[in-house]
Every structure is written in structure tokens, then in C-alpha cells.
Design a protein around this motif. Structure first.
Motif, short mmCIF file in Angstrom:
data_model
loop_
_atom_site.label_atom_id
_atom_site.label_comp_id
_atom_site.label_asym_id
_atom_site.label_seq_id
_atom_site.Cartn_x
_atom_site.Cartn_y
_atom_site.Cartn_z
N PHE A 135 0.64 -1.48 0.07
CA PHE A 135 0.14 -0.06 -0.13
C PHE A 135 0.89 1.15 -0.24
CE2 PHE A 135 -3.36 -3.05 1.41
CZ PHE A 135 -4.15 -2.86 0.75
N LYS A 136 2.27 1.11 0.60
CA LYS A 136 2.77 2.33 0.70
C LYS A 136 3.94 2.52 -0.37
CE LYS A 136 3.27 4.62 4.35
NZ LYS A 136 3.74 5.38 5.34
N TYR A 137 4.32 1.51 -0.94
CA TYR A 137 5.46 1.59 -1.77
C TYR A 137 5.45 1.05 -3.21
CZ TYR A 137 7.50 3.05 2.84
OH TYR A 137 7.82 3.40 4.08
N VAL A 138 4.30 0.44 -3.26
CA VAL A 138 4.40 -0.06 -4.94
C VAL A 138 4.30 0.68 -5.81
CG1 VAL A 138 1.83 0.00 -4.97
CG2 VAL A 138 2.79 -1.79 -6.13
N ASN A 139 3.82 1.63 -5.71
CA ASN A 139 3.98 2.72 -6.90
C ASN A 139 5.47 3.42 -6.97
OD1 ASN A 139 1.42 2.81 -7.99
ND2 ASN A 139 0.62 4.23 -6.95
N PHE A 140 6.09 3.34 -5.73
CA PHE A 140 7.41 4.06 -5.66
C PHE A 140 8.33 2.92 -6.41
CE2 PHE A 140 11.59 3.61 -3.54
CZ PHE A 140 12.06 4.74 -3.74
N PHE A 141 7.85 1.62 -6.21
CA PHE A 141 8.79 0.68 -6.85
C PHE A 141 8.67 0.59 -8.28
CE2 PHE A 141 8.91 -3.63 -8.54
CZ PHE A 141 10.12 -4.02 -8.05
N TYR A 142 7.29 0.75 -8.68
CA TYR A 142 7.28 0.87 -10.14
C TYR A 142 7.56 2.08 -10.87
CZ TYR A 142 3.59 -2.93 -10.28
OH TYR A 142 2.99 -4.27 -10.01
N THR A 143 7.74 3.09 -10.05
CA THR A 143 8.36 4.33 -10.73
C THR A 143 9.69 4.37 -10.87
OG1 THR A 143 6.62 6.03 -9.81
CG2 THR A 143 8.59 6.97 -10.35
N ALA A 144 10.40 3.64 -9.77
CA ALA A 144 11.89 3.60 -9.71
C ALA A 144 12.35 2.63 -11.01
CB ALA A 144 12.37 3.13 -8.52
N LEU A 145 11.63 1.55 -10.85
CA LEU A 145 11.91 0.45 -12.02
C LEU A 145 11.69 1.04 -13.40
CD1 LEU A 145 12.73 -2.60 -12.10
CD2 LEU A 145 10.19 -3.04 -12.34
N ASN A 146 10.83 1.76 -13.84
CA ASN A 146 10.49 2.67 -14.99
C ASN A 146 11.49 3.57 -15.31
OD1 ASN A 146 8.14 1.24 -15.50
ND2 ASN A 146 6.70 2.84 -14.64
N ASP A 147 12.15 4.23 -14.24
CA ASP A 147 13.28 5.06 -14.58
C ASP A 147 14.60 4.38 -14.65
OD1 ASP A 147 11.63 7.05 -13.98
OD2 ASP A 147 11.82 7.44 -11.91
N VAL A 148 14.71 3.40 -14.25
CA VAL A 148 15.94 2.69 -14.24
C VAL A 148 16.29 1.86 -15.34
CG1 VAL A 148 17.67 0.78 -13.14
CG2 VAL A 148 16.43 2.89 -11.68
N THR A 149 15.10 1.03 -15.78
CA THR A 149 15.22 0.14 -16.95
C THR A 149 14.49 0.62 -18.16
OG1 THR A 149 13.09 -0.91 -16.16
CG2 THR A 149 15.21 -1.91 -14.99
N GLY A 150 13.62 1.79 -18.28
CA GLY A 150 12.83 2.13 -19.09
C GLY A 150 11.57 1.36 -19.67
N THR A 151 11.20 0.68 -18.60
CA THR A 151 10.15 0.16 -18.74
C THR A 151 8.65 0.91 -18.44
OG1 THR A 151 10.06 -0.76 -16.29
CG2 THR A 151 10.68 -2.41 -17.84
N ASN A 152 7.43 0.46 -18.86
CA ASN A 152 6.43 1.38 -18.78
C ASN A 152 5.20 0.69 -17.90
OD1 ASN A 152 7.08 3.72 -20.70
ND2 ASN A 152 7.25 1.83 -22.31
N PHE A 153 5.63 0.47 -16.54
CA PHE A 153 4.79 -0.29 -15.73
C PHE A 153 3.74 0.79 -15.73
CE2 PHE A 153 8.21 -3.31 -14.96
CZ PHE A 153 7.35 -4.59 -15.17
N VAL A 154 2.54 0.58 -15.29
CA VAL A 154 1.19 1.56 -15.18
C VAL A 154 1.35 1.41 -13.49
CG1 VAL A 154 -1.00 2.00 -15.44
CG2 VAL A 154 0.36 0.97 -17.26
N LEU A 155 1.09 2.75 -13.19
CA LEU A 155 1.29 2.92 -11.81
C LEU A 155 -0.28 2.60 -11.18
CD1 LEU A 155 2.92 6.12 -11.28
CD2 LEU A 155 4.04 3.91 -10.95
N ALA A 156 -0.48 1.99 -10.21
CA ALA A 156 -1.78 1.20 -9.48
C ALA A 156 -2.22 2.32 -8.91
CB ALA A 156 -1.38 0.01 -8.64
N GLN A 157 -3.72 2.00 -9.11
CA GLN A 157 -4.55 3.23 -8.17
C GLN A 157 -4.86 2.62 -6.68
OE1 GLN A 157 -5.48 6.28 -9.16
NE2 GLN A 157 -4.49 6.03 -10.88
N VAL A 158 -3.78 2.65 -5.81
CA VAL A 158 -3.81 2.16 -4.61
C VAL A 158 -4.44 3.11 -3.52
CG1 VAL A 158 -2.53 1.06 -2.57
CG2 VAL A 158 -1.86 1.11 -5.22
N ILE A 159 -5.46 2.37 -2.68
CA ILE A 159 -6.38 3.34 -1.95
C ILE A 159 -5.29 3.12 -0.34
CG2 ILE A 159 -8.16 3.44 -0.57
CD1 ILE A 159 -9.96 2.47 -3.04
N LEU A 160 -4.82 3.87 0.06
CA LEU A 160 -3.96 3.79 1.29
C LEU A 160 -4.94 3.85 2.64
CD1 LEU A 160 -1.12 3.49 2.44
CD2 LEU A 160 -1.11 6.27 2.47
#
Length: 275
Positions: free
Chosen positions: A99-124
């Protein structure tokens, strides 16, 4: 629901106290059950789906705690008990991390590897950090035999009690629940007067002191340079776990000690619930 809001001060809190004292004349268990219902209403006030998100985690932790309690009586199953504890801690950490870090993980992965993972709409869920770490502390206490008996009602009240549900502090079952077990659930004017006094002190520190200092504190942090010693002290006072703490921008967060004092106004003389 903020602790300094009109709906809390003039609706939720009076209704909760009235129900607690009225039901306390009939049955102590009914009064404590009323507190649990009030806590669920409080938690669901801003976003009802919060209850549906957090409920499975609470139930899973209760089941794991019961397993630990049973395994703790058999010295031959020490390693199995340790494995269950590790499983419980891992579950809670993953639950919190998603809930707290999944979008942070996806963002970092996209920036480092150039992937295009879609950020999840997570209800915190509100207060998920406090709730999660409190459940971890409970599992550790059960494994260490510092908690030797508890019911589902006890566990739910321990985890969901509304004054400390959103903003903490993290408390131990062995410190908090004996007070519920001793509470008379009857109106006592002396305890109510003490609770209301603490409530007024807390409101003054929040509304008059903390809120008036907040703009200065925010400006100093936006400048991203060391603030004056006095401002650092005042910001620390505002953000600490003391009764001077301010209510953060997340709906429902607030300082809980004075709310605990009011709700437990009919109990035995106050004892500490925190280190």
C-alpha cells in the motif's frame, strides 16, 4: 474525522460516551462492544472501504496469534512457532509495503530500466503503519509468552480502539488491555472531569499552538535549509508523540492521549499505556 472537528467534538464523542455509560449499566461487555463499533464507525468515516481493506489483515493476524499461543505451550514445536512468527511479520511487512511503496517501486523500475509499468490506483488505508506495527508487536509478545490469553473481542478492541487507531502511539497488549478488563463502565464525575480537562489542554495545544506555528514550520522546510534552533524545537514539538502534536493533513489523524482519557473516564485511576 479530525479530533478537533465539530462532528467529532459535538456528535461522535458525546454519542460514544453516552452509549458507553448507558450500556455499562446493563453489561460491561456490551459497553466494550459499543466502543468497538464506535471505533469502526470512526475508521470508516472518511472512506468506508478502509474497513474492508484492513479487516482481512486483522483476522489473519488473530489466527496467527492463536496458532502462536497454542504452539508456545509445546517446547517440542519451538522452531514451528518461530516459523509462524516470521510468516506473520513477513505478511504484515508485505501488506504495508504494497500500500505504501508499490507505486514508488514501479516508478523507480521505470526510471532505471525504461519499462512502462502502469502505476496502480492504490487506496491507502488510514493509519496503516500504526496498525501494522502494532499487530507485529502483538505477534512478538504472544511468541515471547508476554501475552498468555486473549479473545477475538480483546484483539479487535486492542487493534481498532479509535483514540490511537490513526496516529498511534504503538502500544502493547499487556499495557492496554488490563485497563479495559478493570474498567467499571459506569459514569464517574471525577474521572470525566479529569478527561475533559485533558481534552481541553490537547485542543489548546493543537488549535492555538500547533496550528499557529505550522505556517512558519512549513516555510522553513520549503526553503530546505537549517531552521533556527527555536523553529527546529517547535517543529519537533508539533510532530512528536506528545500531547502537543498537531493533527496531520490525513483525515482522522490526531493526538490520542486526551481522547483516551475521556473515553476511559469511568475506569480505575489512570495508568500509563505507553513507554
Amino acid at each position: 474525522m479530525l479530533f478537533n472537528s465539530y462532528e467529532f467534538l459535538f456528535a461522535f464523542l458525546p454519542v460514544t460516551l453516552a452509549g458507553f455509560f448507558l450500556l455499562g449499566k446493563i453489561s460491561r461487555n456490551w459497553a466494550l462492544g459499543w466502543l468497538m463499533i464506535a471505533s469502526l464507525v470512526f475508521y470508516a468515516w472518511w472512506r468506508p472501504i478502509n474497513v474492508l481493506i484492513i479487516a482481512p489483515s486483522v483476522l489473519i493476524n488473530f489466527i496467527l496469534a492463536r496458532v502462536l499461543l497454542r504452539l508456545g505451550t509445546d517446547q517440542r514445536q519451538v522452531r514451528l512457532a518461530q516459523a509462524v512468527l516470521v510468516l506473520g511479520i513477513a505478511f504484515n511487512v508485505v501488506f504495508l509495503g504494497y500500500f505504501k511503496y508499490v507505486n514508488f517501486f514501479y516508478t523507480a523500475l521505470n526510471d532505471v530500466t525504461g519499462t512502462n509499468f502502469v502505476l496502480a490506483q492504490v487506496i491507502l488505508p488510514l493509519g496503516i503503519s500504526f496498525i501494522t506495527f502494532q499487530k507485529i508487536a502483538f505477534l512478538i509478545d504472544v511468541h515471547a509468552r508476554r501475552v498468555e490469553s486473549f479473545t477475538l473481542h480483546d484483539f479487535f478492541l486492542f487493534v481498532l480502539f479509535f483514540p490511537q487507531l490513526i496516529a498511534g502511539p504503538i502500544v502493547h497488549f499487556r499495557e492496554m488491555m488490563p485497563q479495559f478488563h478493570q474498567v467499571s463502565c459506569r459514569f464517574d464525575k471525577e474521572h470525566v472531569s479529569v478527561g475533559l480537562t485533558l481534552l481541553v489542554f490537547g485542543l489548546f495545544k493543537k488549535v492555538v499552538l500547533a496550528d499557529s506555528l505550522a505556517p512558519t514550520s512549513r516555510r522553513s522546510m520549503r526553503r530546505q535549509r537549517p531552521a533556527a534552533t527555536s523553529l527546529c524545537f517547535l517543529h519537533g514539538l508539533r510532530r512528536s508523540d506528545s500531547p502537543c502534536k498537531s493533527i496531520s493533513t490525513s483525515p482522522g489523524t490526531a493526538t490520542w492521549p486526551w481522547a483516551w482519557a475521556v473515553v476511559s473516564a469511568s475506569s480505575c485511576p489512570p495508568t500509563s499505556t505507553r513507554h
